[in-house]
Design a protein around this motif. Structure first.
Motif, short mmCIF file in Angstrom:
data_model
loop_
_atom_site.label_atom_id
_atom_site.label_comp_id
_atom_site.label_asym_id
_atom_site.label_seq_id
_atom_site.Cartn_x
_atom_site.Cartn_y
_atom_site.Cartn_z
N GLN A 1 0.83 -1.20 0.00
CA GLN A 1 0.00 0.00 0.00
C GLN A 1 0.87 1.26 0.00
OE1 GLN A 1 -3.09 -0.13 3.09
NE2 GLN A 1 -3.20 -2.35 2.85
N GLU A 2 1.90 1.25 0.82
CA GLU A 2 2.79 2.41 0.89
C GLU A 2 3.50 2.64 -0.44
OE1 GLU A 2 7.03 3.51 3.06
OE2 GLU A 2 5.60 2.21 4.13
N PHE B 1 2.84 1.36 -3.54
CA PHE B 1 1.99 1.57 -4.71
C PHE B 1 1.37 2.96 -4.70
CE2 PHE B 1 -1.91 0.63 -7.32
CZ PHE B 1 -1.22 0.40 -8.50
N SER B 2 1.03 3.46 -3.53
CA SER B 2 0.50 4.82 -3.44
C SER B 2 1.54 5.84 -3.89
CB SER B 2 0.07 5.11 -1.99
OG SER B 2 -0.39 6.44 -1.86
N LEU B 3 2.79 5.66 -3.45
CA LEU B 3 3.86 6.57 -3.84
C LEU B 3 4.16 6.46 -5.33
CD1 LEU B 3 5.72 8.71 -2.77
CD2 LEU B 3 7.33 6.93 -2.08
N PHE B 4 4.08 5.23 -5.84
CA PHE B 4 4.26 5.01 -7.28
C PHE B 4 3.21 5.80 -8.07
CE2 PHE B 4 2.75 2.56 -10.96
CZ PHE B 4 3.89 2.55 -11.75
N LYS C 1 -8.06 5.21 -3.35
CA LYS C 1 -7.58 5.94 -2.17
C LYS C 1 -6.59 7.04 -2.55
CE LYS C 1 -6.26 3.32 1.19
NZ LYS C 1 -5.39 2.44 2.03
N GLU C 2 -5.67 6.72 -3.47
CA GLU C 2 -4.65 7.71 -3.86
C GLU C 2 -5.28 8.86 -4.64
OE1 GLU C 2 -1.83 9.93 -5.91
OE2 GLU C 2 -3.12 8.53 -6.99
N GLY C 3 -6.21 8.56 -5.53
CA GLY C 3 -7.03 9.60 -6.14
C GLY C 3 -6.55 10.28 -7.40
N SER C 4 -5.38 9.94 -7.91
CA SER C 4 -4.87 10.59 -9.10
C SER C 4 -5.36 9.96 -10.40
CB SER C 4 -3.33 10.58 -9.12
OG SER C 4 -2.80 11.28 -8.04
#
Length: 231
Positions: A67-68, A70-73, A150-153
């Motif tokens: 999760q950490e 992939f979100s940053l990716f 969740k990340e939203g982009s």
């Protein structure tokens, strides 16, 4: 698992087993810190990945790291795309959130067996094997969808699942092809932990074990093909 924001890559381990589609340059990955106790000892002793014998804490450690990362990716890639731009990801997946998926776990079970052979021959110490955990994670469809939302982009424009077929090329066996692909991903960390001398023998044994397993068991890992559209 993934490493730095500017160097992330999504690997398919098997798309005809050798043809990799890269999102960015090849990167080394984080081992989830939750796999180790306060004394630095592995809590997943005897397994390189999530297995039937692994505790829920092991599965959570891998999931949290995914999760950490992939979100940053997604955040990093979103800065490189204009609104409406698209990104295609192809990666190994799990059929459900349990991750005790034979299509993935057998890869690491057999790698562990290959290491056990080296231990029995005195070429590797058992303590070193017990300390090792792989930098790999095959998310479920729900996990991918949840993290994208969740990340939203991005929004998911297309999501397909397919079974990976056996390699049938003329120059090597299926097991040798899989071993080559896994070696390309794992070699740097294995070399760092165990040294380079064992690599050829380790992966030769590994390829043979895969061929033996596949001769008696129909195992079909799955991959996801995902088209993401920048919002």
């Amino acid at each position: 698992m993934l490493k730095d924001a500017v160097n992330y890559v999504i690997f398919p381990i098997m798309d005809d087993l050798i043809n990799a589609i890269y999102s960015m340059a090849k990167a080394h990955a984080h081992i989830p810190p939750g796999l180790y106790d306060k004394d630095g000892k592995s809590i997943n002793k005897g397994s390189f990945y999530i297995s039937k014998s692994s505790s829920l804490q092991v599965a959570k450690a891998y999931s949290d790291q995914f999760q950490e990362d992939f979100s940053l990716f997604l955040q990093s890639r979103s800065t490189e795309l204009m609104s409406g731009g698209r990104m295609v990801l192809i990666l190994l997946g799990s059929r459900d959130r349990s991750h005790v998926d034979r299509g993935n776990s057998f890869l690491w079970e057999l790698l562990s067996q290959s290491f056990s052979s080296l231990v029995s021959e005195g070429e590797v110490k058992q303590e070193k094997v017990d300390e090792y955990n792989t930098h790999f994670y095959a998310p479920s469809r729900n996990e991918l969808e949840d993290e994208v939302k969740k990340e939203g982009s991005f929004e998911i424009e297309r999501f397909e699942m397919f079974e990976n077929e056996r390699y049938s090329g003329p120059y090597m066996s299926h097991g040798a092809a899989v071993a080559r692909a896994i070696r390309a991903i794992q070699e740097s960390l294995i070399s760092e932990h165990f040294g380079e001398k064992i690599l050829d023998k380790l992966f030769d044994n590994y390829g043979n074990l895969i061929d033996e397993e596949m001769a008696t068991d129909e195992i079909k890992p799955i991959s996801f093909s995902v088209v993401l559209k920048k919002i």
